[in-house]
Scaffold this motif. Structure first.
Motif, PDB file in Angstrom:
ATOM      1  N   ARG A 100       0.904  -1.324   0.267  1.00 27.90           N
ATOM      2  CA  ARG A 100       0.259  -0.201   0.331  1.00 27.90           C
ATOM      3  C   ARG A 100       0.435   1.190   0.429  1.00 27.90           C
ATOM      4  O   ARG A 100       0.867   2.205  -0.511  1.00 27.90           O
ATOM      5  CB  ARG A 100      -0.635  -0.144   0.715  1.00 27.90           C
ATOM      6  CG  ARG A 100      -2.418  -1.891   0.984  1.00 27.90           C
ATOM      7  CD  ARG A 100      -3.200  -0.530   1.936  1.00 27.90           C
ATOM      8  NE  ARG A 100      -4.527  -1.525   1.593  1.00 27.90           N
ATOM      9  CZ  ARG A 100      -5.280  -1.482   0.634  1.00 27.90           C
ATOM     10  NH1 ARG A 100      -5.520  -0.255  -0.337  1.00 27.90           N
ATOM     11  NH2 ARG A 100      -6.155  -2.165  -0.018  1.00 27.90           N
ATOM     12  N   GLN A 101       1.768   1.472   0.579  1.00 25.31           N
ATOM     13  CA  GLN A 101       2.748   2.175   0.781  1.00 25.31           C
ATOM     14  C   GLN A 101       3.682   2.127  -0.858  1.00 25.31           C
ATOM     15  O   GLN A 101       4.278   3.698  -0.374  1.00 25.31           O
ATOM     16  CB  GLN A 101       4.642   1.838   1.852  1.00 25.31           C
ATOM     17  CG  GLN A 101       3.553   2.933   3.428  1.00 25.31           C
ATOM     18  CD  GLN A 101       3.108   0.945   3.617  1.00 25.31           C
ATOM     19  OE1 GLN A 101       2.901   0.137   2.962  1.00 25.31           O
ATOM     20  NE2 GLN A 101       2.643   1.064   4.838  1.00 25.31           N
ATOM     21  N   LEU A 102       3.980   1.117  -1.187  1.00 23.64           N
ATOM     22  CA  LEU A 102       4.469   1.547  -2.531  1.00 23.64           C
ATOM     23  C   LEU A 102       3.491   1.988  -3.487  1.00 23.64           C
ATOM     24  O   LEU A 102       3.867   3.191  -4.367  1.00 23.64           O
ATOM     25  CB  LEU A 102       5.071   0.149  -3.188  1.00 23.64           C
ATOM     26  CG  LEU A 102       6.403  -0.490  -2.014  1.00 23.64           C
ATOM     27  CD1 LEU A 102       6.500  -2.021  -2.591  1.00 23.64           C
ATOM     28  CD2 LEU A 102       7.183   0.415  -2.716  1.00 23.64           C
ATOM     29  N   GLY A 103       2.222   1.628  -3.148  1.00 22.14           N
ATOM     30  CA  GLY A 103       0.864   1.951  -4.889  1.00 22.14           C
ATOM     31  C   GLY A 103       0.646   4.037  -4.224  1.00 22.14           C
ATOM     32  O   GLY A 103       0.581   4.564  -4.405  1.00 22.14           O
ATOM     33  N   ALA A 104       0.734   4.766  -2.529  1.00 19.34           N
ATOM     34  CA  ALA A 104       0.443   5.976  -2.732  1.00 19.34           C
ATOM     35  C   ALA A 104       1.892   6.339  -3.198  1.00 19.34           C
ATOM     36  O   ALA A 104       1.302   7.327  -3.596  1.00 19.34           O
ATOM     37  CB  ALA A 104       0.668   5.839  -1.290  1.00 19.34           C
ATOM     38  N   GLY A 105       2.898   5.901  -2.736  1.00 21.99           N
ATOM     39  CA  GLY A 105       3.690   7.216  -3.438  1.00 21.99           C
ATOM     40  C   GLY A 105       3.962   6.883  -5.440  1.00 21.99           C
ATOM     41  O   GLY A 105       4.257   7.695  -5.695  1.00 21.99           O
ATOM     42  N   VAL A 106       3.591   6.035  -5.961  1.00 24.04           N
ATOM     43  CA  VAL A 106       4.198   5.832  -7.148  1.00 24.04           C
ATOM     44  C   VAL A 106       2.824   6.168  -7.723  1.00 24.04           C
ATOM     45  O   VAL A 106       2.730   7.477  -8.548  1.00 24.04           O
ATOM     46  CB  VAL A 106       3.406   4.205  -7.611  1.00 24.04           C
ATOM     47  CG1 VAL A 106       2.955   3.614  -9.286  1.00 24.04           C
ATOM     48  CG2 VAL A 106       4.786   3.512  -8.062  1.00 24.04           C
ATOM     49  N   ASN A 107       1.334   7.077  -7.033  1.00 22.76           N
ATOM     50  CA  ASN A 107       0.348   7.119  -7.166  1.00 22.76           C
ATOM     51  C   ASN A 107       0.816   8.683  -7.148  1.00 22.76           C
ATOM     52  O   ASN A 107      -0.302  10.406  -7.655  1.00 22.76           O
ATOM     53  CB  ASN A 107      -0.554   6.652  -5.970  1.00 22.76           C
ATOM     54  CG  ASN A 107      -2.040   7.447  -6.531  1.00 22.76           C
ATOM     55  OD1 ASN A 107      -2.432   7.703  -7.642  1.00 22.76           O
ATOM     56  ND2 ASN A 107      -2.567   7.968  -5.963  1.00 22.76           N
ATOM     57  N   GLN A 108       1.468   8.892  -6.457  1.00 18.25           N
ATOM     58  CA  GLN A 108       2.053  10.555  -5.717  1.00 18.25           C
ATOM     59  C   GLN A 108       3.422  10.546  -7.129  1.00 18.25           C
ATOM     60  O   GLN A 108       3.515  12.349  -6.988  1.00 18.25           O
ATOM     61  CB  GLN A 108       2.923  10.858  -4.763  1.00 18.25           C
ATOM     62  CG  GLN A 108       1.802  11.105  -3.220  1.00 18.25           C
ATOM     63  CD  GLN A 108       2.121  11.185  -2.374  1.00 18.25           C
ATOM     64  OE1 GLN A 108       3.310  11.172  -2.256  1.00 18.25           O
ATOM     65  NE2 GLN A 108       0.978  10.516  -1.638  1.00 18.25           N
ATOM     66  N   GLY A 109       3.951   9.502  -7.604  1.00 17.74           N
ATOM     67  CA  GLY A 109       4.710  10.087  -9.295  1.00 17.74           C
ATOM     68  C   GLY A 109       6.195   9.564  -8.592  1.00 17.74           C
ATOM     69  O   GLY A 109       6.845   9.990  -9.199  1.00 17.74           O
ATOM     70  N   TYR A 110       6.751   8.957  -7.234  1.00 18.79           N
ATOM     71  CA  TYR A 110       7.239   8.575  -7.076  1.00 18.79           C
ATOM     72  C   TYR A 110       7.906   7.412  -7.458  1.00 18.79           C
ATOM     73  O   TYR A 110       6.998   6.099  -7.614  1.00 18.79           O
ATOM     74  CB  TYR A 110       7.487   8.216  -5.272  1.00 18.79           C
ATOM     75  CG  TYR A 110       7.721   9.915  -4.690  1.00 18.79           C
ATOM     76  CD1 TYR A 110       8.684  10.587  -4.247  1.00 18.79           C
ATOM     77  CD2 TYR A 110       6.763  10.690  -5.060  1.00 18.79           C
ATOM     78  CE1 TYR A 110       9.213  11.820  -3.387  1.00 18.79           C
ATOM     79  CE2 TYR A 110       6.478  11.504  -3.685  1.00 18.79           C
ATOM     80  CZ  TYR A 110       7.318  12.128  -3.322  1.00 18.79           C
ATOM     81  OH  TYR A 110       7.968  13.795  -2.733  1.00 18.79           O
ATOM     82  N   ALA A 111       9.210   7.622  -7.678  1.00 15.66           N
ATOM     83  CA  ALA A 111       9.590   5.359  -7.767  1.00 15.66           C
ATOM     84  C   ALA A 111       9.901   5.309  -6.608  1.00 15.66           C
ATOM     85  O   ALA A 111      10.505   5.402  -5.488  1.00 15.66           O
ATOM     86  CB  ALA A 111      10.485   5.837  -8.774  1.00 15.66           C
ATOM     87  N   THR A 112       9.253   4.333  -5.942  1.00 16.34           N
ATOM     88  CA  THR A 112       9.331   3.799  -4.469  1.00 16.34           C
ATOM     89  C   THR A 112       9.924   2.103  -4.574  1.00 16.34           C
ATOM     90  O   THR A 112      10.172   1.374  -5.757  1.00 16.34           O
ATOM     91  CB  THR A 112       8.155   3.598  -4.489  1.00 16.34           C
ATOM     92  OG1 THR A 112       7.200   2.352  -5.119  1.00 16.34           O
ATOM     93  CG2 THR A 112       7.445   4.948  -4.507  1.00 16.34           C
ATOM     94  N   VAL A 113      10.497   2.013  -3.708  1.00 14.85           N
ATOM     95  CA  VAL A 113      11.420   0.639  -3.218  1.00 14.85           C
ATOM     96  C   VAL A 113      10.685   0.478  -2.000  1.00 14.85           C
ATOM     97  O   VAL A 113      10.842   1.233  -0.957  1.00 14.85           O
ATOM     98  CB  VAL A 113      13.160   0.667  -3.150  1.00 14.85           C
ATOM     99  CG1 VAL A 113      13.490   2.121  -2.281  1.00 14.85           C
ATOM    100  CG2 VAL A 113      13.927  -0.256  -3.178  1.00 14.85           C
ATOM    101  N   GLY A 114      10.796  -0.962  -1.779  1.00 13.67           N
ATOM    102  CA  GLY A 114      10.319  -1.096  -0.235  1.00 13.67           C
ATOM    103  C   GLY A 114      11.416  -2.834  -0.380  1.00 13.67           C
ATOM    104  O   GLY A 114      11.384  -3.320  -1.567  1.00 13.67           O
ATOM    105  N   THR A 115      11.091  -2.935   1.043  1.00 19.23           N
ATOM    106  CA  THR A 115      12.220  -4.342   1.665  1.00 19.23           C
ATOM    107  C   THR A 115      11.516  -5.094   2.351  1.00 19.23           C
ATOM    108  O   THR A 115      11.336  -4.442   3.505  1.00 19.23           O
ATOM    109  CB  THR A 115      13.501  -4.220   1.368  1.00 19.23           C
ATOM    110  OG1 THR A 115      14.173  -6.029   2.104  1.00 19.23           O
ATOM    111  CG2 THR A 115      14.206  -3.351   2.755  1.00 19.23           C
ATOM    112  N   ASP A 116      11.747  -6.163   2.277  1.00 17.37           N
ATOM    113  CA  ASP A 116      11.347  -7.454   3.510  1.00 17.37           C
ATOM    114  C   ASP A 116      12.620  -7.602   4.506  1.00 17.37           C
ATOM    115  O   ASP A 116      12.210  -8.043   5.882  1.00 17.37           O
ATOM    116  CB  ASP A 116      10.945  -9.175   3.769  1.00 17.37           C
ATOM    117  CG  ASP A 116      11.414  -9.307   3.290  1.00 17.37           C
ATOM    118  OD1 ASP A 116      12.716  -9.339   2.503  1.00 17.37           O
ATOM    119  OD2 ASP A 116      11.118 -10.945   2.540  1.00 17.37           O
ATOM    120  N   THR A 117      13.720  -6.487   4.387  1.00 18.87           N
ATOM    121  CA  THR A 117      15.354  -6.271   5.403  1.00 18.87           C
ATOM    122  C   THR A 117      15.426  -7.529   5.362  1.00 18.87           C
ATOM    123  O   THR A 117      16.203  -8.776   6.430  1.00 18.87           O
ATOM    124  CB  THR A 117      15.209  -6.192   6.451  1.00 18.87           C
ATOM    125  OG1 THR A 117      13.972  -6.697   7.404  1.00 18.87           O
ATOM    126  CG2 THR A 117      14.266  -4.817   6.479  1.00 18.87           C
TER     127      THR A 117
END
Length: 99
Positions: free
Chosen positions: A64-81
């Motif tokens: 959901r955070q990745l989607g929110a970033g893309v929706n605002q025009g950001y390239a977004t990155v996430g990891t499960d560490t």
């Protein structure tokens, strides 16, 4: 991707890159990068990268955070560490010093 598929249908077009890094025999680090498509009239990627955090010992990719970033025009990155778990559970680390 997980969860309610209608969430993804609300997002603008984007490129999804899925990576699994295994730098040691006892590791499996999942990473996702979502990049908005450059649209017409300057719409799309805003030229910025936004990293998504987990908090505590949490091991999950926040879609959901990745989607929110893309929706605002950001390239977004996430990891499960490198593990799956909640923010206060560090049992995955016991006996696994490389994690």
């Amino acid at each position: 991707m997980v969860g309610d598929l209608s969430f993804y249908k609300m997002l603008p077009a984007f490129c999804r890159v899925v990576v699994e890094a295994t730098p040691s025999a006892d590791s499996s680090i999942k990473i996702e990068v979502w990049m908005p498509e450059n649209g017409k009239n300057g719409a799309g990627w805003n030229g910025k990268l936004q990293g998504q955090g987990n908090g505590g010992f949490a091991g999950e990719i926040g879609y959901r955070q990745l989607g929110a970033g893309v929706n605002q025009g950001y390239a977004t990155v996430g990891t499960d560490t490198g593990h799956a778990g909640g923010g206060t559970d560090a049992s995955w680390a016991l006996g696994h010093p490389e994690r």
